[in-house]
Design a protein around this motif. Structure first.
Motif, PDB file in Angstrom:
ATOM      1  N   LEU A 134       0.855  -1.180   0.000  1.00 29.02           N
ATOM      2  CA  LEU A 134       0.000   0.000   0.000  1.00 29.02           C
ATOM      3  C   LEU A 134       0.892   1.231   0.000  1.00 29.02           C
ATOM      4  O   LEU A 134       1.881   1.282   0.727  1.00 29.02           O
ATOM      5  N   ILE A 135       0.555   2.223  -0.859  1.00 25.43           N
ATOM      6  CA  ILE A 135       1.398   3.422  -0.979  1.00 25.43           C
ATOM      7  C   ILE A 135       0.515   4.672  -0.946  1.00 25.43           C
ATOM      8  O   ILE A 135       0.424   5.420  -1.918  1.00 25.43           O
ATOM      9  N   PRO A 136      -0.168   4.926   0.162  1.00 19.29           N
ATOM     10  CA  PRO A 136      -1.017   6.121   0.230  1.00 19.29           C
ATOM     11  C   PRO A 136      -0.195   7.374   0.517  1.00 19.29           C
ATOM     12  O   PRO A 136       0.772   7.337   1.277  1.00 19.29           O
ATOM     13  N   ILE A 137      -0.579   8.485  -0.104  1.00 17.75           N
ATOM     14  CA  ILE A 137       0.088   9.761   0.108  1.00 17.75           C
ATOM     15  C   ILE A 137      -0.927  10.759   0.648  1.00 17.75           C
ATOM     16  O   ILE A 137      -1.992  10.943   0.061  1.00 17.75           O
ATOM     17  N   TYR A 138      -0.586  11.394   1.769  1.00 19.42           N
ATOM     18  CA  TYR A 138      -1.504  12.284   2.460  1.00 19.42           C
ATOM     19  C   TYR A 138      -0.925  13.692   2.563  1.00 19.42           C
ATOM     20  O   TYR A 138       0.251  13.864   2.885  1.00 19.42           O
ATOM     21  N   PRO A 139      -1.732  14.719   2.326  1.00 17.98           N
ATOM     22  CA  PRO A 139      -1.252  16.095   2.520  1.00 17.98           C
ATOM     23  C   PRO A 139      -1.125  16.412   4.005  1.00 17.98           C
ATOM     24  O   PRO A 139      -1.979  16.036   4.808  1.00 17.98           O
ATOM     25  N   LEU A 140      -0.045  17.125   4.351  1.00 18.71           N
ATOM     26  CA  LEU A 140       0.151  17.564   5.734  1.00 18.71           C
ATOM     27  C   LEU A 140      -0.033  19.058   5.885  1.00 18.71           C
ATOM     28  O   LEU A 140      -0.688  19.524   6.808  1.00 18.71           O
ATOM     29  N   SER A 141       0.558  19.838   4.979  1.00 17.52           N
ATOM     30  CA  SER A 141       0.400  21.290   5.061  1.00 17.52           C
ATOM     31  C   SER A 141       0.804  21.925   3.736  1.00 17.52           C
ATOM     32  O   SER A 141       1.738  21.483   3.076  1.00 17.52           O
ATOM     33  N   GLY A 142       0.053  22.958   3.362  1.00 20.07           N
ATOM     34  CA  GLY A 142       0.390  23.740   2.183  1.00 20.07           C
ATOM     35  C   GLY A 142       0.025  23.123   0.853  1.00 20.07           C
ATOM     36  O   GLY A 142       0.246  23.725  -0.203  1.00 20.07           O
ATOM     37  N   ILE A 143      -0.543  21.936   0.851  1.00 15.45           N
ATOM     38  CA  ILE A 143      -0.958  21.266  -0.383  1.00 15.45           C
ATOM     39  C   ILE A 143      -2.271  20.538  -0.123  1.00 15.45           C
ATOM     40  O   ILE A 143      -2.647  20.301   1.020  1.00 15.45           O
ATOM     41  N   GLU A 183     -10.419   6.874   8.588  1.00 16.70           N
ATOM     42  CA  GLU A 183     -10.331   7.845   7.501  1.00 16.70           C
ATOM     43  C   GLU A 183     -10.700   9.247   7.974  1.00 16.70           C
ATOM     44  O   GLU A 183     -11.605   9.425   8.783  1.00 16.70           O
ATOM     45  N   SER A 184     -10.009  10.237   7.435  1.00 18.29           N
ATOM     46  CA  SER A 184     -10.419  11.632   7.611  1.00 18.29           C
ATOM     47  C   SER A 184     -11.435  11.980   6.536  1.00 18.29           C
ATOM     48  O   SER A 184     -11.380  11.450   5.423  1.00 18.29           O
ATOM     49  N   PHE A 185     -12.363  12.860   6.873  1.00 20.91           N
ATOM     50  CA  PHE A 185     -13.369  13.270   5.894  1.00 20.91           C
ATOM     51  C   PHE A 185     -13.590  14.775   6.027  1.00 20.91           C
ATOM     52  O   PHE A 185     -13.480  15.346   7.118  1.00 20.91           O
ATOM     53  N   GLU A 186     -13.881  15.415   4.902  1.00 21.30           N
ATOM     54  CA  GLU A 186     -14.085  16.859   4.925  1.00 21.30           C
ATOM     55  C   GLU A 186     -15.387  17.170   5.638  1.00 21.30           C
ATOM     56  O   GLU A 186     -16.425  16.583   5.339  1.00 21.30           O
ATOM     57  N   ASP A 187     -15.329  18.083   6.580  1.00 21.82           N
ATOM     58  CA  ASP A 187     -16.482  18.357   7.438  1.00 21.82           C
ATOM     59  C   ASP A 187     -16.458  19.828   7.822  1.00 21.82           C
ATOM     60  O   ASP A 187     -15.811  20.238   8.782  1.00 21.82           O
ATOM     61  N   ASP A 201     -18.257  15.017  23.368  1.00 22.97           N
ATOM     62  CA  ASP A 201     -17.870  13.696  23.856  1.00 22.97           C
ATOM     63  C   ASP A 201     -16.559  13.226  23.231  1.00 22.97           C
ATOM     64  O   ASP A 201     -16.178  12.078  23.362  1.00 22.97           O
ATOM     65  N   PHE A 202     -15.869  14.134  22.539  1.00 18.69           N
ATOM     66  CA  PHE A 202     -14.595  13.820  21.893  1.00 18.69           C
ATOM     67  C   PHE A 202     -14.721  12.665  20.894  1.00 18.69           C
ATOM     68  O   PHE A 202     -13.776  11.924  20.659  1.00 18.69           O
ATOM     69  N   GLN A 203     -15.914  12.534  20.314  1.00 16.50           N
ATOM     70  CA  GLN A 203     -16.115  11.495  19.306  1.00 16.50           C
ATOM     71  C   GLN A 203     -15.298  11.802  18.060  1.00 16.50           C
ATOM     72  O   GLN A 203     -14.677  10.911  17.484  1.00 16.50           O
ATOM     73  N   TYR A 204     -15.303  13.065  17.648  1.00 18.94           N
ATOM     74  CA  TYR A 204     -14.543  13.476  16.472  1.00 18.94           C
ATOM     75  C   TYR A 204     -13.473  14.486  16.856  1.00 18.94           C
ATOM     76  O   TYR A 204     -13.649  15.290  17.764  1.00 18.94           O
ATOM     77  N   LEU A 205     -12.360  14.448  16.132  1.00 17.61           N
ATOM     78  CA  LEU A 205     -11.329  15.465  16.232  1.00 17.61           C
ATOM     79  C   LEU A 205     -11.174  16.104  14.860  1.00 17.61           C
ATOM     80  O   LEU A 205     -11.465  15.475  13.838  1.00 17.61           O
ATOM     81  N   ALA A 206     -10.727  17.352  14.836  1.00 18.14           N
ATOM     82  CA  ALA A 206     -10.662  18.088  13.576  1.00 18.14           C
ATOM     83  C   ALA A 206      -9.303  18.740  13.388  1.00 18.14           C
ATOM     84  O   ALA A 206      -8.599  19.050  14.355  1.00 18.14           O
ATOM     85  N   TYR A 207      -8.939  18.940  12.123  1.00 23.68           N
ATOM     86  CA  TYR A 207      -7.711  19.655  11.778  1.00 23.68           C
ATOM     87  C   TYR A 207      -7.929  20.342  10.437  1.00 23.68           C
ATOM     88  O   TYR A 207      -8.954  20.132   9.773  1.00 23.68           O
ATOM     89  N   HIS A 208      -6.996  21.193  10.036  1.00 23.51           N
ATOM     90  CA  HIS A 208      -7.145  21.978   8.817  1.00 23.51           C
ATOM     91  C   HIS A 208      -5.956  21.781   7.881  1.00 23.51           C
ATOM     92  O   HIS A 208      -4.813  21.685   8.336  1.00 23.51           O
ATOM     93  N   VAL A 209      -6.231  21.726   6.591  1.00 25.30           N
ATOM     94  CA  VAL A 209      -5.214  21.731   5.547  1.00 25.30           C
ATOM     95  C   VAL A 209      -5.677  22.701   4.471  1.00 25.30           C
ATOM     96  O   VAL A 209      -6.773  22.550   3.924  1.00 25.30           O
ATOM     97  N   LEU A 210      -4.860  23.718   4.191  1.00 27.98           N
ATOM     98  CA  LEU A 210      -5.208  24.746   3.202  1.00 27.98           C
ATOM     99  C   LEU A 210      -6.573  25.382   3.476  1.00 27.98           C
ATOM    100  O   LEU A 210      -7.333  25.665   2.549  1.00 27.98           O
ATOM    101  N   GLY A 211      -6.896  25.557   4.725  1.00 26.51           N
ATOM    102  CA  GLY A 211      -8.161  26.172   5.092  1.00 26.51           C
ATOM    103  C   GLY A 211      -9.349  25.238   5.077  1.00 26.51           C
ATOM    104  O   GLY A 211     -10.454  25.628   5.464  1.00 26.51           O
ATOM    105  N   ASN A 212      -9.158  24.007   4.626  1.00 23.09           N
ATOM    106  CA  ASN A 212     -10.241  23.020   4.635  1.00 23.09           C
ATOM    107  C   ASN A 212     -10.221  22.252   5.947  1.00 23.09           C
ATOM    108  O   ASN A 212      -9.167  21.878   6.455  1.00 23.09           O
ATOM    109  N   ARG A 213     -11.406  22.031   6.505  1.00 19.92           N
ATOM    110  CA  ARG A 213     -11.528  21.337   7.781  1.00 19.92           C
ATOM    111  C   ARG A 213     -11.796  19.850   7.541  1.00 19.92           C
ATOM    112  O   ARG A 213     -12.678  19.479   6.764  1.00 19.92           O
TER     113      ARG A 213
END
Length: 266
Positions: free
Chosen positions: A102-111, A180-184, A193-205
């Motif tokens: 498996l060779i998944p590539i994930y954006p971390l910041s700026g892309i 999996e992360s999903f756009e939300d 209840d801390f069911q979900y956690l969130a983060y941002h990449v290029l302004g997308n949540r």
């Protein structure tokens, strides 16, 4: 290297290989990702983590780099894997497709995912996917499979973004989850209840199911079978941790970060 570039255009590959029992082979594959053509370590690449499981005979190598050079680093690691892993002799309880699985590539910041996809081409790119495993105190694989089915996002009352399988592991049953992360756009940084956690990449949540919540739900389902849980393990990092480690390692020129991370962050 100008500091302003760092932390802005970083991506990670969670390279899955079908080898865990020969440590020197796994580390040689990881080291191959770091090398330039002249044999020197590339300053914009770091191997953040190596997670190896003996029963699965599978390792996950977290490679972080500038998006401009991540593709060549991953290909170098894959080439070393193909040369050093004999699938005719490979055995393990985890399903696998080949030496490189498996060779998944994930954006971390700026892309974004789109730019990762242009690098991935024939492999894959998506918002970040974690691996979170929970062990139940039982050898009953049937019970394990039912519990795994109950938490899958595809099930009626399952957990969004969670894929799960059950495997015999170290004398018990392990529920192995892809998270999996999903756009939300509507999620907050955390839910009450801390069911979900969130983060941002290029302004997308993006949001993802929190590992403690996953473990709590597995514990509930296991209790219906009269089974206790032993504990959980995160394979590698959360999205936020991966970004922080990547920026720290590349700013510091730490290619073999997996050897140092315990003293830095743990």
């Amino acid at each position: 290297m100008p500091p302003s570039r760092l932390g802005l255009r970083l991506a990670a590959c969670l390279l899955n290989i079908s080898e865990a029992r020969r440590k020197y082979v796994v580390e040689n594959i990881a080291k191959a990702a770091l090398l330039e053509e002249n044999g020197q370590n590339h300053p914009e690449v770091s191997v953040l983590n190596i997670f190896s499981d003996q029963d699965y005979n599978r390792s996950v190598i977290t490679i972080a780099a500038s998006i401009d050079i991540l593709g060549s680093s991953v290909l170098a690691a894959c080439g070393e894997a193909f040369r050093s892993i004999n699938m005719g002799a490979q055995d393990g309880i985890h399903p696998c497709l080949g030496a490189v699985d498996l060779i998944p590539i994930y954006p971390l910041s700026g892309i974004g995912v789109e730019e990762c996809g242009s690098v991935a081409r024939s492999v894959g790119a998506s918002p970040y996917v974690m691996n979170c495993n929970v062990t139940i105190d039982s050898r009953d694989l049937t019970a394990g499979k039912e519990i795994a089915s109950g938490i899958r996002g595809s099930s009626a009352n399952g957990l969004k973004g969670v894929q799960a399988m059950a495997f015999p592991h170290d004398g018990n049953i392990e529920i192995a989850c892809n998270v999996e992360s999903f756009e939300d756009q509507e999620a907050g940084e955390t839910t009450e209840d801390f069911q979900y956690l969130a983060y941002h990449v290029l302004g997308n949540r993006f949001s993802y199911m929190s590992p403690p919540y996953i473990e709590a739900q597995i514990k509930k389902l296991a209790s219906d079978w009269g089974i206790a849980t032993i504990g959980g393990a995160l394979v590698g990092f959360t999205p936020q941790e991966c970004k922080s480690c990547a920026e720290y390692a590349i700013k510091g020129g730490i290619g073999e970060f997996w050897k140092k991370r315990g003293g830095v962050f743990m």
